[in-house]
Design a protein around this motif. Structure first.
Motif, PDB file in Angstrom:
ATOM      1  N   LEU A   1      17.956  32.085 -32.242  1.00  0.00           N
ATOM      2  CA  LEU A   1      16.845  32.511 -33.541  1.00  0.00           C
ATOM      3  C   LEU A   1      17.371  32.587 -34.553  1.00  0.00           C
ATOM      4  CD1 LEU A   1      14.667  34.917 -31.404  1.00  0.00           C
ATOM      5  CD2 LEU A   1      14.340  32.631 -32.018  1.00  0.00           C
ATOM      6  N   THR A   2      18.648  33.374 -34.770  1.00  0.00           N
ATOM      7  CA  THR A   2      19.494  33.436 -36.011  1.00  0.00           C
ATOM      8  C   THR A   2      19.697  31.956 -36.486  1.00  0.00           C
ATOM      9  OG1 THR A   2      20.150  35.542 -35.485  1.00  0.00           O
ATOM     10  CG2 THR A   2      21.547  34.534 -37.272  1.00  0.00           C
ATOM     11  N   PHE A   3      20.195  31.176 -35.686  1.00  0.00           N
ATOM     12  CA  PHE A   3      20.610  29.759 -36.097  1.00  0.00           C
ATOM     13  C   PHE A   3      19.256  28.975 -36.689  1.00  0.00           C
ATOM     14  CE2 PHE A   3      24.711  29.316 -33.273  1.00  0.00           C
ATOM     15  CZ  PHE A   3      25.443  30.246 -34.096  1.00  0.00           C
ATOM     16  N   MET A   4      18.463  29.233 -35.914  1.00  0.00           N
ATOM     17  CA  MET A   4      17.074  28.484 -36.334  1.00  0.00           C
ATOM     18  C   MET A   4      16.637  28.925 -37.704  1.00  0.00           C
ATOM     19  SD  MET A   4      15.004  28.230 -32.798  1.00  0.00           S
ATOM     20  CE  MET A   4      13.862  27.554 -33.572  1.00  0.00           C
ATOM     21  N   CYS A   5      16.752  30.264 -37.975  1.00  0.00           N
ATOM     22  CA  CYS A   5      16.497  30.897 -39.597  1.00  0.00           C
ATOM     23  C   CYS A   5      17.382  30.051 -40.505  1.00  0.00           C
ATOM     24  CB  CYS A   5      16.563  32.233 -39.266  1.00  0.00           C
ATOM     25  SG  CYS A   5      15.476  33.248 -38.340  1.00  0.00           S
ATOM     26  N   TYR A   6      18.632  29.954 -40.107  1.00  0.00           N
ATOM     27  CA  TYR A   6      19.555  29.508 -41.058  1.00  0.00           C
ATOM     28  C   TYR A   6      19.116  27.997 -41.221  1.00  0.00           C
ATOM     29  CZ  TYR A   6      22.982  33.155 -41.698  1.00  0.00           C
ATOM     30  OH  TYR A   6      23.525  34.476 -42.147  1.00  0.00           O
ATOM     31  N   MET A   7      18.959  27.353 -40.152  1.00  0.00           N
ATOM     32  CA  MET A   7      18.502  26.024 -40.294  1.00  0.00           C
ATOM     33  C   MET A   7      17.360  25.779 -41.102  1.00  0.00           C
ATOM     34  SD  MET A   7      19.505  23.878 -36.669  1.00  0.00           S
ATOM     35  CE  MET A   7      18.532  25.129 -35.730  1.00  0.00           C
ATOM     36  N   ALA A   8      16.252  26.474 -40.700  1.00  0.00           N
ATOM     37  CA  ALA A   8      14.990  26.456 -41.566  1.00  0.00           C
ATOM     38  C   ALA A   8      15.070  26.519 -43.074  1.00  0.00           C
ATOM     39  CB  ALA A   8      13.975  27.185 -40.955  1.00  0.00           C
ATOM     40  N   MET A   9      15.929  27.444 -43.368  1.00  0.00           N
ATOM     41  CA  MET A   9      16.024  27.814 -44.737  1.00  0.00           C
ATOM     42  C   MET A   9      16.609  26.926 -45.570  1.00  0.00           C
ATOM     43  SD  MET A   9      13.890  30.520 -44.952  1.00  0.00           S
ATOM     44  CE  MET A   9      14.104  31.270 -46.641  1.00  0.00           C
ATOM     45  N   LEU A  10      17.862  26.622 -44.991  1.00  0.00           N
ATOM     46  CA  LEU A  10      18.799  25.509 -45.536  1.00  0.00           C
ATOM     47  C   LEU A  10      18.201  24.257 -45.548  1.00  0.00           C
ATOM     48  CD1 LEU A  10      22.340  26.400 -43.918  1.00  0.00           C
ATOM     49  CD2 LEU A  10      21.428  27.025 -46.310  1.00  0.00           C
TER      50      LEU A  10
ATOM     51  N   ILE B   1      18.245  39.481 -51.610  1.00  0.00           N
ATOM     52  CA  ILE B   1      19.395  40.396 -51.825  1.00  0.00           C
ATOM     53  C   ILE B   1      19.101  41.893 -51.643  1.00  0.00           C
ATOM     54  CG2 ILE B   1      20.878  41.303 -53.624  1.00  0.00           C
ATOM     55  CD1 ILE B   1      21.046  38.278 -54.757  1.00  0.00           C
ATOM     56  N   LYS B   2      17.731  42.128 -52.095  1.00  0.00           N
ATOM     57  CA  LYS B   2      17.187  43.463 -51.790  1.00  0.00           C
ATOM     58  C   LYS B   2      17.327  44.119 -50.331  1.00  0.00           C
ATOM     59  CE  LYS B   2      14.780  44.514 -56.280  1.00  0.00           C
ATOM     60  NZ  LYS B   2      13.450  44.711 -56.622  1.00  0.00           N
ATOM     61  N   VAL B   3      16.748  42.941 -49.743  1.00  0.00           N
ATOM     62  CA  VAL B   3      16.653  43.071 -48.244  1.00  0.00           C
ATOM     63  C   VAL B   3      17.963  43.132 -47.500  1.00  0.00           C
ATOM     64  CG1 VAL B   3      15.849  42.050 -46.122  1.00  0.00           C
ATOM     65  CG2 VAL B   3      14.115  42.254 -47.846  1.00  0.00           C
ATOM     66  N   CYS B   4      18.818  42.438 -48.110  1.00  0.00           N
ATOM     67  CA  CYS B   4      20.275  42.426 -47.272  1.00  0.00           C
ATOM     68  C   CYS B   4      20.928  43.645 -47.600  1.00  0.00           C
ATOM     69  CB  CYS B   4      20.844  41.291 -47.941  1.00  0.00           C
ATOM     70  SG  CYS B   4      20.659  39.831 -47.190  1.00  0.00           S
ATOM     71  N   ASN B   5      20.528  44.134 -48.837  1.00  0.00           N
ATOM     72  CA  ASN B   5      21.343  45.692 -49.181  1.00  0.00           C
ATOM     73  C   ASN B   5      20.593  46.679 -48.705  1.00  0.00           C
ATOM     74  OD1 ASN B   5      23.578  44.553 -50.520  1.00  0.00           O
ATOM     75  ND2 ASN B   5      22.341  44.242 -52.592  1.00  0.00           N
ATOM     76  N   SER B   6      19.423  46.601 -47.836  1.00  0.00           N
ATOM     77  CA  SER B   6      18.360  47.649 -47.532  1.00  0.00           C
ATOM     78  C   SER B   6      19.089  48.279 -46.447  1.00  0.00           C
ATOM     79  CB  SER B   6      17.117  47.221 -47.051  1.00  0.00           C
ATOM     80  OG  SER B   6      17.180  46.445 -45.878  1.00  0.00           O
ATOM     81  N   PRO B   7      19.006  49.642 -45.998  1.00  0.00           N
ATOM     82  CA  PRO B   7      19.530  50.266 -44.830  1.00  0.00           C
ATOM     83  C   PRO B   7      19.193  49.366 -43.602  1.00  0.00           C
ATOM     84  CG  PRO B   7      18.450  51.799 -46.216  1.00  0.00           C
ATOM     85  CD  PRO B   7      18.091  50.482 -46.724  1.00  0.00           C
ATOM     86  N   LEU B   8      17.855  48.887 -43.279  1.00  0.00           N
ATOM     87  CA  LEU B   8      17.510  48.268 -42.225  1.00  0.00           C
ATOM     88  C   LEU B   8      18.476  47.075 -41.903  1.00  0.00           C
ATOM     89  CD1 LEU B   8      15.443  47.549 -39.844  1.00  0.00           C
ATOM     90  CD2 LEU B   8      14.642  45.937 -41.726  1.00  0.00           C
ATOM     91  N   ALA B   9      18.918  46.431 -43.059  1.00  0.00           N
ATOM     92  CA  ALA B   9      19.591  45.372 -42.752  1.00  0.00           C
ATOM     93  C   ALA B   9      21.280  45.779 -42.618  1.00  0.00           C
ATOM     94  CB  ALA B   9      19.998  44.468 -44.126  1.00  0.00           C
ATOM     95  N   ARG B  10      21.703  46.598 -43.539  1.00  0.00           N
ATOM     96  CA  ARG B  10      23.110  47.229 -43.363  1.00  0.00           C
ATOM     97  C   ARG B  10      23.636  48.070 -42.242  1.00  0.00           C
ATOM     98  NH1 ARG B  10      24.897  50.498 -48.308  1.00  0.00           N
ATOM     99  NH2 ARG B  10      22.547  51.099 -48.163  1.00  0.00           N
TER     100      ARG B  10
ATOM    101  N   TRP C   1      23.512  39.539 -41.212  1.00  0.00           N
ATOM    102  CA  TRP C   1      23.315  38.291 -40.756  1.00  0.00           C
ATOM    103  C   TRP C   1      22.157  37.657 -40.609  1.00  0.00           C
ATOM    104  CZ3 TRP C   1      27.773  35.892 -42.269  1.00  0.00           C
ATOM    105  CH2 TRP C   1      28.898  36.619 -42.410  1.00  0.00           C
ATOM    106  N   MET C   2      21.181  38.319 -40.180  1.00  0.00           N
ATOM    107  CA  MET C   2      19.899  37.792 -39.782  1.00  0.00           C
ATOM    108  C   MET C   2      19.035  37.371 -41.401  1.00  0.00           C
ATOM    109  SD  MET C   2      16.696  39.282 -37.636  1.00  0.00           S
ATOM    110  CE  MET C   2      17.843  39.590 -36.081  1.00  0.00           C
ATOM    111  N   TYR C   3      19.293  38.278 -42.204  1.00  0.00           N
ATOM    112  CA  TYR C   3      18.573  38.393 -43.446  1.00  0.00           C
ATOM    113  C   TYR C   3      19.168  37.410 -44.443  1.00  0.00           C
ATOM    114  CZ  TYR C   3      15.908  42.032 -41.191  1.00  0.00           C
ATOM    115  OH  TYR C   3      15.095  42.638 -40.170  1.00  0.00           O
ATOM    116  N   LEU C   4      20.502  37.302 -44.345  1.00  0.00           N
ATOM    117  CA  LEU C   4      21.066  36.356 -45.079  1.00  0.00           C
ATOM    118  C   LEU C   4      20.800  35.004 -45.810  1.00  0.00           C
ATOM    119  CD1 LEU C   4      23.582  36.976 -46.993  1.00  0.00           C
ATOM    120  CD2 LEU C   4      25.076  35.842 -45.297  1.00  0.00           C
ATOM    121  N   PRO C   5      20.102  34.387 -44.831  1.00  0.00           N
ATOM    122  CA  PRO C   5      19.605  33.007 -45.219  1.00  0.00           C
ATOM    123  C   PRO C   5      18.490  33.223 -46.358  1.00  0.00           C
ATOM    124  CG  PRO C   5      19.013  33.184 -42.689  1.00  0.00           C
ATOM    125  CD  PRO C   5      19.996  34.466 -43.399  1.00  0.00           C
TER     126      PRO C   5
END
Length: 149
Positions: free
Chosen positions: A39-48, A97-106, A120-124
């Motif tokens: 699922l993470t790879f699919m998120c990266y592929m979809a966004m890229l 960037i805000k989501v990647c820096n949120s406590p949920l992601a970190r 890594w899940m939110y980085l794409p």
């Protein structure tokens, strides 16, 4: 980016094949992390892939009425659509960037891979936002450069 998408697709297919085979063949492992990685790879592929479509000018647009509208209006609407996609890219970049820096992601972790952060899940999202913004600026520059010639 196309190379990265190809690598992600190969990884996606390999992990999925291993997980499916691991369910039926006893000596092939069926890792617990396979579904989340796929699922993470699919998120990266979809966004890229979305950024690649913007670069090629291949993203979905309504062109059914272009033949019936004045050419000047069609050009204006194309530029307006490009500006809207540019705005979307900026929104994805800023809020990604805000989501990647949120406590949920970190501080969040993958359930099956607790050593791996959810960043890594939110980085794409911000990566795709930056790519969309850059490639839309390129599209706009090309449209105005062609008009200037």
């Amino acid at each position: 980016m196309m190379f990265i998408c190809k690598i992600l697709l190969i990884g996606d297919v390999a992990i999925t094949a291993m997980a499916v085979a691991g369910r039926y063949i006893s000596f092939i492992p069926d890792p617990a992390w396979s579904e989340q990685m796929v699922l993470t790879f699919m998120c990266y592929m979809a966004m890229l892939s979305a950024t690649l479509a913007i670069r090629r000018g291949a993203h979905i647009r309504m062109t059914a009425f272009d033949a019936y509208l004045p050419k000047g209006l069609v050009k204006f609407l194309d530029v307006l659509a490009d500006i809207a996609v540019l705005a979307l890219g900026i929104v994805l970049l800023v809020y990604g960037i805000k989501v990647c820096n949120s406590p949920l992601a970190r501080f969040g972790r993958y359930e099956s891979l607790p050593q791996l952060s959810r960043v890594w899940m939110y980085l794409p999202i911000p990566i795709a936002g930056a790519g969309m913004a850059i490639f839309e600026l390129e599209q706009l520059f090309q449209k105005f450069y062609k008009e200037a010639e």
